[in-house]
Scaffold this active site. Sequence first.
Site, PDB file in Angstrom:
ATOM      1  N   CYS A 134      -0.691  19.671  17.832  1.00 36.19           N
ATOM      2  CA  CYS A 134      -1.207  20.054  16.435  1.00 36.19           C
ATOM      3  C   CYS A 134      -0.310  20.553  15.480  1.00 36.19           C
ATOM      4  O   CYS A 134       0.469  21.472  15.726  1.00 36.19           O
ATOM      5  CB  CYS A 134      -2.294  20.979  16.815  1.00 36.19           C
ATOM      6  SG  CYS A 134      -3.790  20.773  17.733  1.00 36.19           S
ATOM      7  N   ARG A 177       5.526  16.391  17.185  1.00 43.50           N
ATOM      8  CA  ARG A 177       4.946  17.567  17.877  1.00 43.50           C
ATOM      9  C   ARG A 177       3.867  16.804  18.659  1.00 43.50           C
ATOM     10  O   ARG A 177       3.556  17.510  19.770  1.00 43.50           O
ATOM     11  CB  ARG A 177       4.228  18.622  16.912  1.00 43.50           C
ATOM     12  CG  ARG A 177       5.084  19.328  16.237  1.00 43.50           C
ATOM     13  CD  ARG A 177       4.503  20.248  15.052  1.00 43.50           C
ATOM     14  NE  ARG A 177       3.718  21.354  15.574  1.00 43.50           N
ATOM     15  CZ  ARG A 177       4.123  22.418  15.645  1.00 43.50           C
ATOM     16  NH1 ARG A 177       5.370  22.749  15.417  1.00 43.50           N
ATOM     17  NH2 ARG A 177       3.648  23.405  16.156  1.00 43.50           N
ATOM     18  N   TRP A 207      -3.992  17.262  18.505  1.00 42.79           N
ATOM     19  CA  TRP A 207      -3.682  16.966  19.904  1.00 42.79           C
ATOM     20  C   TRP A 207      -4.917  17.138  20.775  1.00 42.79           C
ATOM     21  O   TRP A 207      -5.051  18.494  20.924  1.00 42.79           O
ATOM     22  CB  TRP A 207      -2.486  17.443  20.350  1.00 42.79           C
ATOM     23  CG  TRP A 207      -1.782  16.979  21.672  1.00 42.79           C
ATOM     24  CD1 TRP A 207      -0.990  15.905  21.953  1.00 42.79           C
ATOM     25  CD2 TRP A 207      -1.962  17.312  22.820  1.00 42.79           C
ATOM     26  NE1 TRP A 207      -0.648  15.810  23.264  1.00 42.79           N
ATOM     27  CE2 TRP A 207      -1.193  16.783  23.927  1.00 42.79           C
ATOM     28  CE3 TRP A 207      -2.771  18.602  23.452  1.00 42.79           C
ATOM     29  CZ2 TRP A 207      -1.268  16.848  25.319  1.00 42.79           C
ATOM     30  CZ3 TRP A 207      -2.641  18.717  24.844  1.00 42.79           C
ATOM     31  CH2 TRP A 207      -1.949  18.134  25.764  1.00 42.79           C
ATOM     32  N   ASN A 265      -5.091  25.170  14.841  1.00 40.82           N
ATOM     33  CA  ASN A 265      -3.970  24.926  15.868  1.00 40.82           C
ATOM     34  C   ASN A 265      -4.284  26.049  16.992  1.00 40.82           C
ATOM     35  O   ASN A 265      -4.101  27.255  16.670  1.00 40.82           O
ATOM     36  CB  ASN A 265      -2.515  25.005  15.520  1.00 40.82           C
ATOM     37  CG  ASN A 265      -1.773  24.617  16.595  1.00 40.82           C
ATOM     38  OD1 ASN A 265      -2.075  24.347  17.638  1.00 40.82           O
ATOM     39  ND2 ASN A 265      -0.459  24.643  16.381  1.00 40.82           N
ATOM     40  N   GLY A 266      -4.643  25.560  18.282  1.00 41.73           N
ATOM     41  CA  GLY A 266      -4.799  26.592  19.158  1.00 41.73           C
ATOM     42  C   GLY A 266      -6.089  26.507  19.930  1.00 41.73           C
ATOM     43  O   GLY A 266      -6.665  25.285  20.039  1.00 41.73           O
ATOM     44  N   GLU A 303      16.277  15.644  35.551  1.00 43.88           N
ATOM     45  CA  GLU A 303      16.143  15.420  34.409  1.00 43.88           C
ATOM     46  C   GLU A 303      16.219  13.890  33.972  1.00 43.88           C
ATOM     47  O   GLU A 303      15.319  13.400  33.214  1.00 43.88           O
ATOM     48  CB  GLU A 303      17.290  16.216  33.631  1.00 43.88           C
ATOM     49  CG  GLU A 303      17.256  15.743  31.962  1.00 43.88           C
ATOM     50  CD  GLU A 303      15.933  16.329  31.314  1.00 43.88           C
ATOM     51  OE1 GLU A 303      15.172  16.733  31.785  1.00 43.88           O
ATOM     52  OE2 GLU A 303      16.220  15.979  30.082  1.00 43.88           O
ATOM     53  N   LYS A 348      13.343  12.123  32.024  1.00 45.11           N
ATOM     54  CA  LYS A 348      13.280  11.238  30.895  1.00 45.11           C
ATOM     55  C   LYS A 348      12.942   9.821  30.787  1.00 45.11           C
ATOM     56  O   LYS A 348      12.141   9.398  30.018  1.00 45.11           O
ATOM     57  CB  LYS A 348      14.944  11.021  30.394  1.00 45.11           C
ATOM     58  CG  LYS A 348      15.511  11.982  29.793  1.00 45.11           C
ATOM     59  CD  LYS A 348      15.389  12.791  28.421  1.00 45.11           C
ATOM     60  CE  LYS A 348      14.085  13.370  28.302  1.00 45.11           C
ATOM     61  NZ  LYS A 348      14.202  14.783  28.592  1.00 45.11           N
ATOM     62  N   GLU A 372       9.015  10.196  30.841  1.00 49.14           N
ATOM     63  CA  GLU A 372       8.366  10.562  29.740  1.00 49.14           C
ATOM     64  C   GLU A 372       8.348   9.408  28.766  1.00 49.14           C
ATOM     65  O   GLU A 372       7.386   8.954  27.863  1.00 49.14           O
ATOM     66  CB  GLU A 372       9.303  11.425  29.079  1.00 49.14           C
ATOM     67  CG  GLU A 372       9.229  12.745  29.550  1.00 49.14           C
ATOM     68  CD  GLU A 372      10.009  14.005  28.929  1.00 49.14           C
ATOM     69  OE1 GLU A 372       9.321  15.083  28.546  1.00 49.14           O
ATOM     70  OE2 GLU A 372      11.293  13.494  28.728  1.00 49.14           O
ATOM     71  N   HIS A 398      14.718  13.069  54.223  1.00 54.61           N
ATOM     72  CA  HIS A 398      13.442  13.581  54.569  1.00 54.61           C
ATOM     73  C   HIS A 398      12.141  13.267  53.796  1.00 54.61           C
ATOM     74  O   HIS A 398      11.384  13.714  53.540  1.00 54.61           O
ATOM     75  CB  HIS A 398      13.511  14.983  54.278  1.00 54.61           C
ATOM     76  CG  HIS A 398      14.722  15.815  55.312  1.00 54.61           C
ATOM     77  ND1 HIS A 398      14.846  15.972  56.705  1.00 54.61           N
ATOM     78  CD2 HIS A 398      15.883  16.383  54.708  1.00 54.61           C
ATOM     79  CE1 HIS A 398      15.714  16.333  56.826  1.00 54.61           C
ATOM     80  NE2 HIS A 398      16.515  16.738  55.870  1.00 54.61           N
ATOM     81  N   LYS A 453       5.749  17.638  21.752  1.00 53.90           N
ATOM     82  CA  LYS A 453       6.896  18.160  21.514  1.00 53.90           C
ATOM     83  C   LYS A 453       6.867  19.953  21.702  1.00 53.90           C
ATOM     84  O   LYS A 453       7.735  20.577  22.402  1.00 53.90           O
ATOM     85  CB  LYS A 453       7.553  17.846  20.213  1.00 53.90           C
ATOM     86  CG  LYS A 453       8.953  18.676  19.925  1.00 53.90           C
ATOM     87  CD  LYS A 453      10.091  17.854  20.480  1.00 53.90           C
ATOM     88  CE  LYS A 453      11.221  18.375  20.597  1.00 53.90           C
ATOM     89  NZ  LYS A 453      12.197  17.598  21.473  1.00 53.90           N
TER      90      LYS A 453
HETATM   91  C1  G6P Z   1       7.268  19.402  26.398  1.00 54.04           C
HETATM   92  C2  G6P Z   1       8.166  18.549  25.426  1.00 54.04           C
HETATM   93  C3  G6P Z   1       9.542  18.640  26.545  1.00 54.04           C
HETATM   94  C4  G6P Z   1       9.930  20.136  26.828  1.00 54.04           C
HETATM   95  C5  G6P Z   1       8.886  21.087  27.256  1.00 54.04           C
HETATM   96  C6  G6P Z   1       9.238  22.343  26.898  1.00 54.04           C
HETATM   97  O1  G6P Z   1       6.653  19.069  27.445  1.00 54.04           O
HETATM   98  O2  G6P Z   1       7.617  17.305  25.447  1.00 54.04           O
HETATM   99  O3  G6P Z   1      10.287  17.758  26.059  1.00 54.04           O
HETATM  100  O4  G6P Z   1      10.918  20.065  27.604  1.00 54.04           O
HETATM  101  O5  G6P Z   1       7.700  20.892  26.396  1.00 54.04           O
HETATM  102  O6  G6P Z   1       9.648  22.624  25.794  1.00 54.04           O
HETATM  103  P1  G6P Z   1      10.263  23.954  25.159  1.00 54.04           P
HETATM  104  O7  G6P Z   1      10.203  23.975  23.679  1.00 54.04           O
HETATM  105  O8  G6P Z   1       9.637  25.198  25.775  1.00 54.04           O
HETATM  106  O9  G6P Z   1      11.638  23.865  25.685  1.00 54.04           O
END
Ligand code: G6P
Length: 611
Positions: free
Chosen positions: A2, A27, A74, A100-101, A484, A488, A491, A507, A606
């Site tokens: 949002c 975002r 969102w 937003n919230g 990670e 990636k 995502e 395992h 984001k």
């Molecule tokens: C969301 C984003 C990720 C990020 C995570 C934590 O899921 O899509 O890319 O790693 O939030 O965000 P932060 O701002 O706390 O690092």
Amino acid sequence: MCGIVGYIGHQSAATLLLDGLQTLEYRGYDSAGIALAPGDGAFRVTRASGKLINLRNKMDAQDPATLGIGHTRWATHGRPTEENAHPHRSADGKIVAVHNGIFENFLELRKELQTLGETFSSETDTEAFPVMVSHFMKAGLGFREAFHRALGRMEGIYALACLHADDPDRLLAARSGPPLVIGLGEGETFLASDVVPLLRHTRRVIFLEDGDIAELTRTGAQISRLDGSRVERPEQHIPYDPVAAEKGGFKHFMQKEIFEQPQAISNTLLNRLPIEPGEPIPLDLPFSNEELKALQRIHIVACGTSWHAGLVGKFLIEQLARTAVEVDYASEYRYREPVIPEGTLIIGITQSGETADTLAAMKEAALRGARTLAICNVMGSTATRAAEASILTHAGPEIGVASTKAFTTQLAVLTLLALRIGEAKGTVNPAQKEELLQGLRELPAHLEHLNALEPQIMRWAQKYRDASDFLYLGRGPLYPIALEGALKLKEISYIHAEGYPAGEMKHGPIALIDKNLPVVALMPKDAHREKTLSNLQEAAARDGRILGLVTQGDHGLDGIAEDVLELPDVHPWLAPILYVLPLQLLSYHIAVLRGCDVDQPRNLAKSVTVE
Ligand code: G6P
């Protein structure tokens, strides 16, 4: 997650708000809307589900109104339809609001207002707010008073902007949780969820605090609290170059941000490396050496990619400072009644500084007596203001939803922090410290070298783009990088992927290995190399397709791996910063080849400001 924009000034608000929303797209959102207040007693509200272009196509970009609010939504309560998109109106059409919230008591308020004869037209929690303001106004209150009264009834978290159709000279806003920033111009005042939309217009900003209510006019903003008392918030100057938030010549923000990593790491390290050997690390922390020495344990809380940085941080801090570190998902930590003995430091790692779970976990630890430190990329964010101390990563604005440069700069900061705590505790040996510092100085050049390997990674992407699953393996500090790498890929390309410690493969994941499964193996020349190599031999024996990332000149995977990428020879504890870059590029190119929306992957946001 949002985004809110608002404008009151002398220019046409329509284009300005649309462009502002565009810069907040990163975002994450699934519908959008704008309300313009032409000052003739009625709003022009336009809303659309899906991408912003749908909204843009429905609006008159030349609309002369100079006051308006906009929102990217969102979905939380109610599907991402046009009816549920913001702004929401009171039934008489006189009040509009964007939010937003979450209003946690909205069902109760809805029932109460319905009993009093008010009507609703959406499924959202937000609508309760304009209806409540309108209700108080019908009872005789002025707009500002009704806004205050309605806020007093709302439970939950909010950033809000609200207009009255008969009041063309005022925009009201309030914050309790999600961020809101005011931008100050000449004869115009802006409002936004973060500084990015403001940068094109002004660098003079005011960050609202929780519990603040702002009244924006064409000449500035007045801030008060819910009880009506006035407060002053400092005006701050944002140093970012607005160009940093544009794509430059790159196809996507993510690609640009991957390529920016050499510069980003240089910025992180700027003025934080000692000039002469033997000097202490000049990391600006408000903790004395005695306080650092007294630390008994460290808890790291984070989400997503930042959580992976936390796992690397654990490795570094335990090695260099010999202090026990626990790493938790913030969403788990906040509810598990953590045991926090005296001498505990909690580190919240969050690129945005606004992730609701991370903020709550840090708050929980602080209430139980922990000292607090935030590692964050956004100056003035909630995390940096709530924690006792903060270290900024200085990666510059990160717009792609999938985090890249924010992650590698977090790792650089964690290396400095581990060294700094180790210094205070006397656990770092000087030769080791100098070796790591030299390694850090050389990192930007090594990252440049890796960027140049993009054509090779593109060939890998072409070859493996149709795989339905991937396995990523690593050991020691490379295990979080395996996680990670898998994250990636999931995502942005929507391919299923798992990261595993290489030693754990036997395992479970070994059962998945066959000729269709690409196994991405991280095998630098470190203490774990031989063990990882034998795990990979096990995978190769089961026909797994191995893609190896190894130290330059290491031929150990010849005859075992289908593809090998050689990386610069660096200190093994800095290898995470290097090894993640080819994994970012691999995910990026696979996602592009599969036609995915790289910068705004489906369903992701984001900055996740809800639980
Ligand atoms: C969301 C984003 C990720 C990020 C995570 C934590 O899921 O899509 O890319 O790693 O939030 O965000 P932060 O701002 O706390 O690092």
